[in-house]
Scaffold this motif. Sequence first.
Motif, PDB file in Angstrom:
ATOM      1  N   THR A 138      -7.062  -0.606  -4.562  1.00  0.00           N
ATOM      2  CA  THR A 138      -5.979  -0.997  -3.661  1.00  0.00           C
ATOM      3  C   THR A 138      -5.807  -0.037  -2.493  1.00  0.00           C
ATOM      4  O   THR A 138      -5.737  -0.458  -1.332  1.00  0.00           O
ATOM      5  N   ARG A 174       1.195 -10.391   3.967  1.00  0.00           N
ATOM      6  CA  ARG A 174       1.384  -9.076   3.337  1.00  0.00           C
ATOM      7  C   ARG A 174       2.270  -8.232   4.250  1.00  0.00           C
ATOM      8  O   ARG A 174       2.098  -8.245   5.479  1.00  0.00           O
ATOM      9  N   GLN A 179       1.872  -5.249   0.632  1.00  0.00           N
ATOM     10  CA  GLN A 179       2.326  -5.850  -0.610  1.00  0.00           C
ATOM     11  C   GLN A 179       2.571  -7.346  -0.473  1.00  0.00           C
ATOM     12  O   GLN A 179       2.870  -7.845   0.615  1.00  0.00           O
ATOM     13  N   LYS A 320       0.757  -7.552  -6.115  1.00  0.00           N
ATOM     14  CA  LYS A 320       2.012  -7.108  -5.525  1.00  0.00           C
ATOM     15  C   LYS A 320       1.852  -5.751  -4.854  1.00  0.00           C
ATOM     16  O   LYS A 320       2.541  -5.433  -3.878  1.00  0.00           O
ATOM     17  N   ASP A 321       0.929  -4.939  -5.388  1.00  0.00           N
ATOM     18  CA  ASP A 321       0.687  -3.604  -4.815  1.00  0.00           C
ATOM     19  C   ASP A 321      -0.265  -3.634  -3.627  1.00  0.00           C
ATOM     20  O   ASP A 321      -0.420  -2.621  -2.939  1.00  0.00           O
ATOM     21  N   GLY A 322      -0.918  -4.775  -3.384  1.00  0.00           N
ATOM     22  CA  GLY A 322      -1.820  -4.869  -2.250  1.00  0.00           C
ATOM     23  C   GLY A 322      -3.239  -5.237  -2.585  1.00  0.00           C
ATOM     24  O   GLY A 322      -4.099  -5.376  -1.709  1.00  0.00           O
TER      25      GLY A 322
END
Length: 324
Positions: A138, A174, A179, A320-322
């Motif tokens: 990520t 995003r 995210q 969700k974190d990328g």
Amino acid sequence: MRAPRVNAVTTAPTAPTTEPPVQAAGSHRLSQLDVLESEAIHIIREVVAEFERPVLMFSGGKDSVVVLNLAAKAFWPGKVPFGLLHVDTGHNFPEVLAFRDATVARLGLRLTVAKVQDYIDDGRLQERADGTRNPLQTLPLLDGIAAGRHDAVFGGARRDEDKARAKERILSLRDEFGQWDPRNQRPELWNLYNGRHTVGQHVRAFPISNWTEYNVWRYIEREGIELPALYYAHEREVFRRDGMWRAIGPVSEPRPDEAVETRTVRYRTVGDMSCTGAVDSDAASVAAVVREVALSTITERGATRADDRISEAAMEDRKKDGYF
């Protein structure tokens, strides 16, 4: 006039035919593959027209190869008007990396590689206790997007792969931190795609989101697209772990209680060697793989990806974190 078929990874484009294809009298319906191809090409062209600095995530895996093939068709006889980006975990299959580099060189494209090992070496990331590096992609991915000032990033994700990917739109916004908010999805009615974003935000674009694994393989068969050999049946030394056959390699070693066997296997997906399993198979050709996939009741990620089994919501948490 029918659009020419472009083998994006093996040969130069062929000249378009001057004669229309022969059709049965009164028949003007497109096949399912034609409809999916047309939709994907439309998405790719829309993104290139709407965004300033798109890039394609390209690992050498089958889905990214198909997207590259579609991009080549979308802009034929011109060159693909964007570069490629790959996050190299250091645990990739060597034959896939070799295929990736050969494809890039053949097509004369620009490839940027972000290496997880560089982040581990300078302390920005640490090795995980379970040995897999897939979740470590990520940060290098987000840094690569920021460094290239990319406002749109093409990917080969499909909705049938995982329930988290099934939630995502074809154009997925995003935020400034890369995210994804699954509760803030934009409607995409009548094939209208909303690419609106502010400075710092970017969009992930998924041209083959509506395809299935079966569609992908039928398209590979129809277009004669070349893939890394490990997608087809071959003999390999493997050991059993977590219900999957793991390949033996520098980053994938059996424990003392795990017996090594030589089996005929193939890979349905080609993630990291440290977290991707093979399946027993005698499908040594594209046609045989198409038949095999048609009978499968488990998605390729569900059957062969240990990193998706970390938790029930492993993929969604990473997205969700990328993560892609």
